[in-house]
Design an enzyme around this catalytic site. Sequence first.
Site, PDB file in Angstrom:
ATOM      1  N   ASN A   1      17.689   0.813 -26.873  1.00  0.00           N
ATOM      2  CA  ASN A   1      18.816   0.375 -27.706  1.00  0.00           C
ATOM      3  C   ASN A   1      19.734  -0.473 -26.839  1.00  0.00           C
ATOM      4  O   ASN A   1      20.431   0.047 -25.981  1.00  0.00           O
ATOM      5  CB  ASN A   1      19.549   1.617 -28.245  1.00  0.00           C
ATOM      6  CG  ASN A   1      20.815   1.242 -28.994  1.00  0.00           C
ATOM      7  OD1 ASN A   1      21.037   0.072 -29.318  1.00  0.00           O
ATOM      8  ND2 ASN A   1      21.653   2.246 -29.271  1.00  0.00           N
TER       9      ASN A   1
ATOM     10  N   LYS B   1      22.378  -2.011 -27.682  1.00  0.00           N
ATOM     11  CA  LYS B   1      23.806  -1.979 -28.080  1.00  0.00           C
ATOM     12  C   LYS B   1      24.324  -3.422 -28.125  1.00  0.00           C
ATOM     13  O   LYS B   1      23.576  -4.312 -28.510  1.00  0.00           O
ATOM     14  CB  LYS B   1      24.588  -1.069 -27.137  1.00  0.00           C
ATOM     15  CG  LYS B   1      23.918   0.314 -27.013  1.00  0.00           C
ATOM     16  CD  LYS B   1      24.763   1.352 -26.385  1.00  0.00           C
ATOM     17  CE  LYS B   1      23.979   2.663 -26.340  1.00  0.00           C
ATOM     18  NZ  LYS B   1      24.773   3.783 -25.869  1.00  0.00           N
TER      19      LYS B   1
ATOM     20  N   HIS C   1      23.806   5.840 -35.303  1.00  0.00           N
ATOM     21  CA  HIS C   1      24.097   6.024 -33.875  1.00  0.00           C
ATOM     22  C   HIS C   1      25.512   6.585 -33.728  1.00  0.00           C
ATOM     23  O   HIS C   1      26.413   6.249 -34.488  1.00  0.00           O
ATOM     24  CB  HIS C   1      23.954   4.696 -33.132  1.00  0.00           C
ATOM     25  CG  HIS C   1      23.975   4.885 -31.652  1.00  0.00           C
ATOM     26  ND1 HIS C   1      25.148   5.028 -30.946  1.00  0.00           N
ATOM     27  CD2 HIS C   1      22.965   5.017 -30.753  1.00  0.00           C
ATOM     28  CE1 HIS C   1      24.844   5.224 -29.667  1.00  0.00           C
ATOM     29  NE2 HIS C   1      23.526   5.230 -29.523  1.00  0.00           N
TER      30      HIS C   1
ATOM     31  N   GLU D   1      27.831   5.854 -31.848  1.00  0.00           N
ATOM     32  CA  GLU D   1      28.891   4.841 -31.714  1.00  0.00           C
ATOM     33  C   GLU D   1      29.290   4.314 -33.086  1.00  0.00           C
ATOM     34  O   GLU D   1      30.457   3.979 -33.306  1.00  0.00           O
ATOM     35  CB  GLU D   1      28.424   3.725 -30.759  1.00  0.00           C
ATOM     36  CG  GLU D   1      28.424   4.234 -29.321  1.00  0.00           C
ATOM     37  CD  GLU D   1      27.318   3.686 -28.436  1.00  0.00           C
ATOM     38  OE1 GLU D   1      26.732   2.640 -28.764  1.00  0.00           O
ATOM     39  OE2 GLU D   1      27.054   4.326 -27.396  1.00  0.00           O
TER      40      GLU D   1
ATOM     41  N   GLU E   1      20.932  12.728 -29.728  1.00  0.00           N
ATOM     42  CA  GLU E   1      21.723  12.124 -28.654  1.00  0.00           C
ATOM     43  C   GLU E   1      23.051  12.873 -28.527  1.00  0.00           C
ATOM     44  O   GLU E   1      23.996  12.587 -29.270  1.00  0.00           O
ATOM     45  CB  GLU E   1      21.997  10.655 -28.969  1.00  0.00           C
ATOM     46  CG  GLU E   1      20.751   9.799 -29.063  1.00  0.00           C
ATOM     47  CD  GLU E   1      21.039   8.326 -28.772  1.00  0.00           C
ATOM     48  OE1 GLU E   1      20.304   7.756 -27.981  1.00  0.00           O
ATOM     49  OE2 GLU E   1      22.015   7.784 -29.310  1.00  0.00           O
TER      50      GLU E   1
ATOM     51  N   GLY F   1      25.753   7.308 -21.864  1.00  0.00           N
ATOM     52  CA  GLY F   1      26.438   6.379 -20.971  1.00  0.00           C
ATOM     53  C   GLY F   1      27.271   7.063 -19.905  1.00  0.00           C
ATOM     54  O   GLY F   1      28.064   6.425 -19.222  1.00  0.00           O
TER      55      GLY F   1
ATOM     56  N   SER G   1      21.547   9.033 -21.209  1.00  0.00           N
ATOM     57  CA  SER G   1      21.323   8.881 -19.766  1.00  0.00           C
ATOM     58  C   SER G   1      19.875   9.144 -19.348  1.00  0.00           C
ATOM     59  O   SER G   1      19.633   9.737 -18.304  1.00  0.00           O
ATOM     60  CB  SER G   1      22.301   9.771 -18.981  1.00  0.00           C
ATOM     61  OG  SER G   1      23.645   9.401 -19.267  1.00  0.00           O
TER      62      SER G   1
END
Length: 239
Positions: free
Chosen positions: A6, A8, A92, A94, A162, A168, A198
């Site tokens: 991904n 991003k 996701h 985010e 996730e 991250g 990660s």
Amino acid sequence: MLIAGNWKMFKTPSEAKTFCRSLRESIGDVEGIDIAVCPPYVSLANAIEELAGSGIDVYAQNVHWAENGAFTGEISTGMLTELAAAGSIVGHSERRQYFGETDDTVAKRAKATIDAGLKVIACVGELESERDANETEAVLARQLAPIVQQVGVHERLVIAYEPVWAIGTGKTASPAQAEEAHAFIRGIIDVPLLYGGSVKPDNAGELMSQPNVNGALVGGASLDADTFASLCAAASVVA
Ligand code: 13P
């Protein structure tokens, strides 16, 4: 096993072209796993063109449920199909954290994508505060419920676990923590389960060896072609 990168909000169209060319070279003879990249919308076409015939799938990072309409900033499944994208990520963390995505809109996006004949990677995962409060399972069950109801088990549906605290941050879930969450998710919906947060070339093998971990959704370590290729190679050893 599926290893998906991904990107991003990284890589312009020309950067995507360069990356995909070197990925084709670096990936060499990695066998026994499925590989995908998920560029930003504007870089999808170049990635698809460069990876044609390579067996590496290209997914979008989000997609809307309507066929078309007054939805500024959104993209439809028909648009992805015309580009020959393989599918899309939905939900996701985010999108959930920063753009108001809800459990229900994630399920609507997933259903429309499946109905359009595309593949879906639907993401779930708890915040650190939720894990600390012992709410991980409740959060996962809540996030999965509308997906189970609207899509259910489907050959083109994959769930990515996730944990938000591992994204991250360099704080990977331990293989045991990942396995525990995946086993719980498998009890709710029995589809391939990716771990994300990660994942790096040096921890991929151990994470991917867990019985209920069927692949990875990779952020930072997917942005460099050689790093992503060595992560895929590490996964293929245990596939
Ligand atoms: P990192 O691999 O950078 O932690 O990102 C994980 C992720 O969010 C993939 O979707």
